[in-house]
Design a protein around this motif. Structure first.
Motif, PDB file in Angstrom:
ATOM      1  N   ASN A 101     -33.262 -50.140  79.920  1.00  0.00           N
ATOM      2  CA  ASN A 101     -34.744 -50.330  80.536  1.00  0.00           C
ATOM      3  C   ASN A 101     -35.656 -49.204  80.217  1.00  0.00           C
ATOM      4  O   ASN A 101     -36.291 -48.881  81.371  1.00  0.00           O
ATOM      5  CB  ASN A 101     -34.843 -51.098  81.839  1.00  0.00           C
ATOM      6  CG  ASN A 101     -34.371 -52.371  81.908  1.00  0.00           C
ATOM      7  OD1 ASN A 101     -34.054 -53.018  80.822  1.00  0.00           O
ATOM      8  ND2 ASN A 101     -34.203 -52.979  83.022  1.00  0.00           N
ATOM      9  N   ILE A 102     -35.229 -48.455  79.347  1.00  0.00           N
ATOM     10  CA  ILE A 102     -36.084 -47.055  79.112  1.00  0.00           C
ATOM     11  C   ILE A 102     -36.972 -46.965  77.792  1.00  0.00           C
ATOM     12  O   ILE A 102     -38.103 -46.667  78.052  1.00  0.00           O
ATOM     13  CB  ILE A 102     -34.911 -45.780  79.066  1.00  0.00           C
ATOM     14  CG1 ILE A 102     -34.410 -45.684  80.515  1.00  0.00           C
ATOM     15  CG2 ILE A 102     -35.650 -44.636  78.878  1.00  0.00           C
ATOM     16  CD1 ILE A 102     -33.198 -44.902  80.336  1.00  0.00           C
ATOM     17  N   THR A 103     -36.242 -47.614  76.786  1.00  0.00           N
ATOM     18  CA  THR A 103     -36.850 -47.650  75.400  1.00  0.00           C
ATOM     19  C   THR A 103     -36.641 -48.886  74.669  1.00  0.00           C
ATOM     20  O   THR A 103     -35.474 -49.331  75.028  1.00  0.00           O
ATOM     21  CB  THR A 103     -36.407 -46.412  74.513  1.00  0.00           C
ATOM     22  OG1 THR A 103     -35.039 -46.375  74.312  1.00  0.00           O
ATOM     23  CG2 THR A 103     -37.190 -45.219  74.914  1.00  0.00           C
ATOM     24  N   LEU A 104     -37.551 -49.387  73.876  1.00  0.00           N
ATOM     25  CA  LEU A 104     -37.201 -50.600  73.179  1.00  0.00           C
ATOM     26  C   LEU A 104     -37.407 -50.177  71.646  1.00  0.00           C
ATOM     27  O   LEU A 104     -38.272 -49.251  71.385  1.00  0.00           O
ATOM     28  CB  LEU A 104     -38.273 -51.591  73.532  1.00  0.00           C
ATOM     29  CG  LEU A 104     -38.354 -52.426  74.682  1.00  0.00           C
ATOM     30  CD1 LEU A 104     -39.649 -53.367  74.775  1.00  0.00           C
ATOM     31  CD2 LEU A 104     -37.095 -53.094  74.965  1.00  0.00           C
ATOM     32  N   THR A 105     -36.606 -50.584  70.782  1.00  0.00           N
ATOM     33  CA  THR A 105     -36.785 -50.344  69.269  1.00  0.00           C
ATOM     34  C   THR A 105     -36.938 -51.582  68.887  1.00  0.00           C
ATOM     35  O   THR A 105     -36.357 -52.644  68.855  1.00  0.00           O
ATOM     36  CB  THR A 105     -35.257 -49.780  68.870  1.00  0.00           C
ATOM     37  OG1 THR A 105     -34.979 -48.490  69.275  1.00  0.00           O
ATOM     38  CG2 THR A 105     -35.404 -49.687  67.403  1.00  0.00           C
ATOM     39  N   ILE A 106     -38.317 -51.670  68.058  1.00  0.00           N
ATOM     40  CA  ILE A 106     -38.823 -52.751  67.367  1.00  0.00           C
ATOM     41  C   ILE A 106     -38.741 -52.674  65.928  1.00  0.00           C
ATOM     42  O   ILE A 106     -39.069 -51.634  65.206  1.00  0.00           O
ATOM     43  CB  ILE A 106     -39.946 -52.950  67.811  1.00  0.00           C
ATOM     44  CG1 ILE A 106     -40.164 -53.070  69.301  1.00  0.00           C
ATOM     45  CG2 ILE A 106     -40.885 -53.980  67.054  1.00  0.00           C
ATOM     46  CD1 ILE A 106     -41.839 -53.039  69.638  1.00  0.00           C
TER      47      ILE A 106
END
Length: 112
Positions: A101-106
């Motif tokens: 819950n720190i970064t999302l990779t799209i």
């Protein structure tokens, strides 16, 4: 951990309009509701040719990786689109990096 300086691009994440009827503040039905759009800072990185080859993707496709900060309440899924520099990308996948819950990779595929 990603630093604030890495998130140096502005992208928009656009959802589909809801299938449910929407009403304005006076109670009138909105005929063509605007889709939900979020503006966020991102790190933008095209996928390399080597990664293309490993994925056995069509070399004519433009696949781009967008990394954004995780935001509670911001739901991103493959029914949405990314808009970056007047280009539209269909979302192929969304990964919560390390489930932290720190970064999302799209991962996005450019729409012609």
């Amino acid at each position: 951990m990603i630093s604030a300086g890495d998130l140096n691009k502005r992208i928009k994440i656009q959802g589909k309009s809801s299938d449910e009827p929407q009403y304005d503040h006076d109670g009138y039905l909105i005929e063509n509701p605007e889709p939900t759009t979020y503006s966020v800072r991102a790190k933008v990185k095209p996928v390399s040719a080597q990664e293309y080859h490993k994925a056995k993707a069509d070399q004519t496709e433009n696949i781009t990786r967008f990394i954004i900060r995780y935001r509670k309440g911001l739901h991103v899924d493959d029914s949405m689109k990314v808009i970056y520099k007047d280009r539209v990308y269909e979302i192929e996948s969304v990964i919560n990096d390390n489930e932290a819950n720190i970064t999302l990779t799209i991962m996005g595929r450019e729409v012609s």
